[in-house]
Design a protein around this motif. Structure first.
Motif, short mmCIF file in Angstrom:
data_model
loop_
_atom_site.label_atom_id
_atom_site.label_comp_id
_atom_site.label_asym_id
_atom_site.label_seq_id
_atom_site.Cartn_x
_atom_site.Cartn_y
_atom_site.Cartn_z
N ASP A 194 0.66 -1.04 0.14
CA ASP A 194 0.01 0.19 -0.24
C ASP A 194 0.90 1.41 -0.09
O ASP A 194 0.58 2.30 -0.48
CB ASP A 194 -0.90 0.02 1.15
CG ASP A 194 -1.87 -1.20 1.06
OD1 ASP A 194 -2.31 -1.34 0.01
OD2 ASP A 194 -2.63 -1.35 2.08
N ARG A 198 1.46 4.41 -3.08
CA ARG A 198 1.60 5.72 -3.18
C ARG A 198 2.87 6.55 -3.34
O ARG A 198 2.64 7.78 -3.30
CB ARG A 198 0.94 6.10 -1.70
CG ARG A 198 -0.23 5.57 -1.11
CD ARG A 198 -0.81 6.17 0.19
NE ARG A 198 0.23 6.22 1.17
CZ ARG A 198 0.27 5.20 2.22
NH1 ARG A 198 -0.63 4.29 1.68
NH2 ARG A 198 1.15 5.32 3.20
N ARG A 201 2.68 9.67 -5.85
CA ARG A 201 2.06 10.69 -5.64
C ARG A 201 2.55 11.50 -4.01
O ARG A 201 1.79 12.19 -3.50
CB ARG A 201 0.62 10.51 -5.88
CG ARG A 201 -0.07 9.61 -4.63
CD ARG A 201 -1.72 9.48 -5.04
NE ARG A 201 -2.18 8.51 -4.19
CZ ARG A 201 -2.27 7.19 -4.34
NH1 ARG A 201 -1.82 6.84 -5.57
NH2 ARG A 201 -2.83 6.30 -3.43
N SER A 202 3.64 10.79 -3.58
CA SER A 202 3.99 11.20 -2.52
C SER A 202 5.12 12.29 -2.53
O SER A 202 6.04 12.02 -3.36
CB SER A 202 4.56 9.88 -1.56
OG SER A 202 3.30 9.19 -1.41
#
Length: 318
Positions: A194, A198, A201-202
Motif C-alpha cells: 500500500d 502511493r 504521488r508522495s
C-alpha cells in the motif's frame, strides 16, 4: 510460382508478352489488358514502406508487382548504419536496454524533452561499462547532462554518481511486487505494498516518514529468525527482507526529480519504454530476420526517428 497481378481486374491469370525497351510486358488472359512489370519505386521508398509502413516482403511484392526475390534484393541494397549524432544543449537523459532473446540487445539514451536519440549501441548484455561508455560519449559530443533516469542495476549507481540520478518509480514498484507477489498474506507485506502504491504521488519527506514508521512497527517480523533443518538460524521472511533491502538501497534516488535543481525531470522511464515498444511492434512484422538485417532495421528505425524529430524542430512556429 510468382504470378503478376493484373492492374485492371486484379487477376493473376497472366502471361509474359514480350519485352519493350528492356522492360518485360505482361498480358492478362482474363481481360486482355497489357501492362509493364512492377511499379517504378525507389529503393528508399521501398524501405520506408517496409520499415515505417510495416509492410511485409510478400505485401510489398503484391503492391509493387515484383517478385519476392526482387524485393529482398532491393532491400538488401539499402544501407542503414547508425552513427552517433553531433549534439548540443542540455537536459535530462533516459538510459535503458531492451533485448531480443539472449545475447542481443540495444542500449539507448533519449533526451527527455524531445525524445531525440542521443546514443544507440548494440550490446550482448547489460554491463556498467556499456552505460559508462554511453554517458561519456554523450558528454564528449557536446551535450550537458543535467540528470539521468534509470531503472535498476545497482552497480550502475556508483559509476554515474557524478550526475543526479532518478530511479524509475514504476520499476521500483515492480521490484517490490516481484518480491512480495500479488497475493501476500502477511499484514506487513500488505501495508508495504500500500505504501509503495502511493510512491508516485508522495512527497519525499512524507514517504520516508511513513516508511520509517512501517519499519519500526514491523521490526520484529522483519528480523525474525527460525531454526532450519540444517541446524542454523535463518530469517523467516526472506522475501520481505529482500524487498526492504532493495527499497533501502534505492531510497536516495527515488525523489531526485523533486529537487529544485532537477525541476522538469521525469520520475519514470516511460518515454524510453514507449520508444522500445514502437520499435518492437515494427520488428514483429518481420519475423525470421538475420542478425545483420535486424541490426540494419533497428539502425534504420532510429535514423528515421531522428530525421522526423529534426524536421519537426525546423517547422516554423505559429
Amino acid at each position: 510460382m510468382f504470378k503478376m497481378r493484373c492492374q485492371v481486374c486484379g487477376g493473376t491469370h497472366t502471361k509474359k508478352n514480350g519485352v519493350r525497351k528492356g522492360v518485360q510486358l505482361y498480358k492478362c488472359k482474363d481481360c486482355g489488358h497489357q501492362f509493364r512489370s512492377g511499379i517504378d519505386v525507389s529503393a528508399d521508398d521501398l524501405w520506408i514502406a517496409y520499415q515505417q509502413g510495416k509492410q511485409t516482403i510478400s505485401e510489398l511484392s503484391a503492391c509493387y508487382g515484383m517478385s519476392v526475390s526482387t524485393v529482398k534484393r532491393r532491400l538488401q541494397g539499402v544501407k542503414r548504419e547508425w552513427v552517433q549524432p553531433q549534439l548540443s544543449g542540455e537536459g535530462f537523459v533516459h538510459l535503458d536496454v531492451t533485448y531480443w532473446g539472449r545475447g542481443f540487445g540495444v542500449l539507448l539514451a533519449l533526451d527527455t524533452q524531445t525524445c531525440m536519440p542521443l546514443y544507440m549501441a548494440f550490446v550482448k548484455s547489460e554491463t556498467v561499462k556499456d552505460y559508462e561508455a554511453a554517458v561519456n560519449s554523450i558528454r564528449e559530443r557536446g551535450y550537458v547532462i543535467r540528470g539521468l533516469i534509470v531503472d535498476g542495476k545497482q552497480s550502475l549507481f556508483r559509476t554515474i554518481s557524478d550526475y543526479p540520478i532518478q530511479m524509475c518509480q514504476f520499476h521500483m514498484k515492480q521490484i517490490i511486487r516481484r518480491y512480495l507477489t500479488q497475493n501476500h498474506k502477511m499484514l506487513s507485506s500488505r501495508e508495504l505494498m500500500d505504501l509503495i502504491g502511493r510512491l508516485h504521488r508522495s512527497a519525499e519527506a512524507d514517504f520516508k516518514r511513513d516508511y520509517r514508521e512501517w519499519k519500526m512497527r514491523w521490526k520484529a517480523t522483519i528480523n525474525h529468525r527460525s531454526l532450519h533443518k540444517d541446524g542454523r538460524m535463518h530469517y523467516a521472511h526472506q522475501r520481505l527482507r529482500a524487498a526492504v533491502t532493495s527499497l533501502d538501497f534505492y531510497m536516495p534516488y527515488l525523489f531526485t526529480f523533486q529537487r529544485e535543481e532537477c525541476r522538469g525531470m521525469p520520475n519514470t522511464n516511460n518515454k524510453i519504454e514507449g520508444t522500445f515498444t514502437d520499435l518492437k511492434k515494427n520488428l514483429n512484422n518481420h519475423s525470421g530476420l538475420t542478425m545483420e538485417n535486424r541490426r540494419r532495421f533497428i539502425s534504420g528505425f532510429f535514423l528515421t526517428l531522428t530525421e522526423s524529430l529534426d524536421m519537426e524542430k525546423q517547422k516554423p512556429r505559429r
